[in-house]
Scaffold this active site. Structure first.
Site, PDB file in Angstrom:
ATOM      1  N   ILE A   1       6.301  -0.250   2.065  1.00 32.35           N
ATOM      2  CA  ILE A   1       7.504  -1.030   1.775  1.00 32.35           C
ATOM      3  C   ILE A   1       8.755  -0.253   2.144  1.00 32.35           C
ATOM      4  O   ILE A   1       9.665  -0.775   2.796  1.00 32.35           O
ATOM      5  CB  ILE A   1       7.526  -1.441   0.292  1.00 32.35           C
ATOM      6  CG1 ILE A   1       6.374  -2.411   0.001  1.00 32.35           C
ATOM      7  CG2 ILE A   1       8.869  -2.063  -0.085  1.00 32.35           C
ATOM      8  CD1 ILE A   1       6.120  -2.646  -1.478  1.00 32.35           C
TER       9      ILE A   1
ATOM     10  N   ASP B   1      10.302  11.769  -0.466  1.00 38.56           N
ATOM     11  CA  ASP B   1       8.904  11.493  -0.780  1.00 38.56           C
ATOM     12  C   ASP B   1       8.111  12.788  -0.623  1.00 38.56           C
ATOM     13  O   ASP B   1       7.724  13.156   0.492  1.00 38.56           O
ATOM     14  CB  ASP B   1       8.318  10.410   0.134  1.00 38.56           C
ATOM     15  CG  ASP B   1       6.972   9.905  -0.357  1.00 38.56           C
ATOM     16  OD1 ASP B   1       6.182  10.720  -0.884  1.00 38.56           O
ATOM     17  OD2 ASP B   1       6.691   8.701  -0.213  1.00 38.56           O
TER      18      ASP B   1
ATOM     19  N   ARG C   1       8.227  -0.777 -10.301  1.00 38.29           N
ATOM     20  CA  ARG C   1       7.655  -0.961 -11.622  1.00 38.29           C
ATOM     21  C   ARG C   1       8.729  -0.765 -12.696  1.00 38.29           C
ATOM     22  O   ARG C   1       9.629   0.067 -12.557  1.00 38.29           O
ATOM     23  CB  ARG C   1       6.507   0.032 -11.866  1.00 38.29           C
ATOM     24  CG  ARG C   1       5.202  -0.355 -11.185  1.00 38.29           C
ATOM     25  CD  ARG C   1       4.614  -1.618 -11.792  1.00 38.29           C
ATOM     26  NE  ARG C   1       3.336  -2.017 -11.218  1.00 38.29           N
ATOM     27  CZ  ARG C   1       3.181  -2.837 -10.183  1.00 38.29           C
ATOM     28  NH1 ARG C   1       4.253  -3.326  -9.571  1.00 38.29           N
ATOM     29  NH2 ARG C   1       1.983  -3.156  -9.761  1.00 38.29           N
TER      30      ARG C   1
ATOM     31  N   GLU D   1       7.533  -7.672 -19.587  1.00 31.60           N
ATOM     32  CA  GLU D   1       7.387  -8.811 -18.686  1.00 31.60           C
ATOM     33  C   GLU D   1       6.454  -9.852 -19.291  1.00 31.60           C
ATOM     34  O   GLU D   1       5.431  -9.473 -19.875  1.00 31.60           O
ATOM     35  CB  GLU D   1       6.854  -8.344 -17.320  1.00 31.60           C
ATOM     36  CG  GLU D   1       7.831  -7.458 -16.574  1.00 31.60           C
ATOM     37  CD  GLU D   1       7.335  -7.016 -15.213  1.00 31.60           C
ATOM     38  OE1 GLU D   1       8.167  -6.634 -14.381  1.00 31.60           O
ATOM     39  OE2 GLU D   1       6.109  -7.050 -14.989  1.00 31.60           O
TER      40      GLU D   1
ATOM     41  N   HIS E   1       9.599 -10.124 -11.243  1.00 33.04           N
ATOM     42  CA  HIS E   1       8.513  -9.475 -10.503  1.00 33.04           C
ATOM     43  C   HIS E   1       8.052 -10.380  -9.360  1.00 33.04           C
ATOM     44  O   HIS E   1       6.863 -10.654  -9.176  1.00 33.04           O
ATOM     45  CB  HIS E   1       7.348  -9.134 -11.422  1.00 33.04           C
ATOM     46  CG  HIS E   1       6.688  -7.841 -11.059  1.00 33.04           C
ATOM     47  ND1 HIS E   1       6.373  -6.863 -11.977  1.00 33.04           N
ATOM     48  CD2 HIS E   1       6.280  -7.357  -9.858  1.00 33.04           C
ATOM     49  CE1 HIS E   1       5.789  -5.841 -11.372  1.00 33.04           C
ATOM     50  NE2 HIS E   1       5.736  -6.121 -10.083  1.00 33.04           N
TER      51      HIS E   1
ATOM     52  N   GLY F   1       8.632 -10.061  -5.989  1.00 31.71           N
ATOM     53  CA  GLY F   1       8.634  -9.532  -4.634  1.00 31.71           C
ATOM     54  C   GLY F   1       7.492 -10.021  -3.770  1.00 31.71           C
ATOM     55  O   GLY F   1       7.674 -10.315  -2.586  1.00 31.71           O
ATOM     56  N   ALA F   2       6.306 -10.117  -4.330  1.00 31.50           N
ATOM     57  CA  ALA F   2       5.129 -10.525  -3.546  1.00 31.50           C
ATOM     58  C   ALA F   2       4.880 -12.017  -3.611  1.00 31.50           C
ATOM     59  O   ALA F   2       3.886 -12.496  -3.056  1.00 31.50           O
ATOM     60  CB  ALA F   2       3.898  -9.779  -4.042  1.00 31.50           C
TER      61      ALA F   2
END
Length: 314
Positions: free
Chosen positions: A146, A166, A228, A257, A276, A278-279
């Site tokens: 992502i 990262d 998250r 949630e 939530h 996004g997907a």
């Protein structure tokens, strides 16, 4: 292979599952008869030790999506149960939402919409003035599938400079992608106009962005968390917004949630909250659903390539 699907999935993916497997769906009374399940597909359904213990025939848990915090992987492993996910199936959809949320906050789109509903005396009021993102710097915390999509598209479409963090990917691989790399999160907090978080929730990332971190942000900064809940301290974020320490923020993943309608963040100006989501596109839902089915089919057929797939989590 008798497969229990505990959450609704796309119609196309369900039709595919029925072609490949013996399926029990979420709305079938038989779904309560856990003991017969040999495989399960879950989206948000919690696979706790107690639930797993009620499935003596269970051999594989296929996650419909990426994050597996609703599955007790260690316990499944102790029982010899395989856990898989679909790591790239929703990447494009989540990345597009992140970019949309960046633009929403930078240009106060939702805030403008709400202001119109309440009524305005004139157009272009100064309190709805926003910022361009073109040519600005975005900080990416986490450079998985992502993060790479978000960075690449903002580079190409908005000429943004990408500064990435990262520790698992490292400098060499990050710079090979075309991003600048930093080993210090403070560089991102102090210098970036937009910050996007794409990391899993664990002991190291819980409350990663808190009061101390917000004190380092630029006043024009926009923060996006579509990974998250719990990575950004929500109380500290509300304070930062109310004190104008940052310009705007959007969250697609909350600690609780579904997010309560009276959540304190909804009282903060230039905050955007999404459930939530996004997907949650037809495209990603098909890819995640069929991908989860494919993992079970590979397991059932004992295909030689199955154990080499990156989708297997253990």
């Amino acid at each position: 292979m008798k497969t229990y699907i505990f959450d609704p999935i796309s119609e196309d993916a369900l039709a595919y599952a029925k072609e490949q497997l013996e399926v029990v769906t979420w709305d079938d009374p038989e779904i309560k008869n856990f003991a017969e399940a040999e495989a399960v597909i879950v989206r948000t359904y919690k696979m706790t030790p107690e639930i797993i213990d009620h499935m003596p025939k269970l051999k594989i848990i296929a996650k419909h999506g990426v994050g597996v915090d609703n599955i007790d992987i260690s316990y499944a492993k102790s029982k010899g149960i395989v856990v898989t996910n679909t790591p790239t199936a929703n990447s494009n959809s989540v990345a597009e939402l992140i970019i949309g949320l960046i633009l929403d906050c930078a240009r106060k789109i939702t805030a403008s919409h709400l202001a119109c509903i309440k009524g305005l005396e004139k157009n272009q009021p100064m309190f709805l003035s926003g910022h361009e993102i073109s040519g600005k710097r975005i900080g990416l915390i986490g450079i998985g599938h992502i993060g790479v999509i978000v960075g690449k598209r903002l580079q190409a479409g908005f000429d943004m400079e990408v500064l990435a963090y990262d520790p698992f990917l490292g400098r060499e691989k990050t710079e090979a992608i075309g991003f600048n790399y930093t080993e210090n999160l403070e560089d991102i907090y102090k210098t970036c106009d937009v910050i996007s978080i794409s990391v899993p929730l664990n002991d190291q990332t819980r409350n990663m962005v808190n009061t101390r971190e917000f004190s380092m942000f630029k006043p024009n900064a926009v923060l996006i968390n579509a990974s998250r809940g719990g990575i950004v301290n929500e109380e500290a974020l509300a304070t930062a917004l109310d004190n104008k320490q940052i310009f705007g923020a959007a969250i697609d993943a909350f600690v609780e949630e579904p997010v309560p309608k009276d959540h304190a963040l909804f009282l903060s100006f230039n905050f955007v909250g999404t459930p939530h989501n996004g997907a949650n596109t037809s495209d990603a839902l098909i890819r995640m659903g069929t991908g989860a089915v494919d993992e079970i089919v590979r397991f059932k057929n004992k295909e030689s390539t199955w154990t080499n797939l990156g989708n297997k989590l253990q």
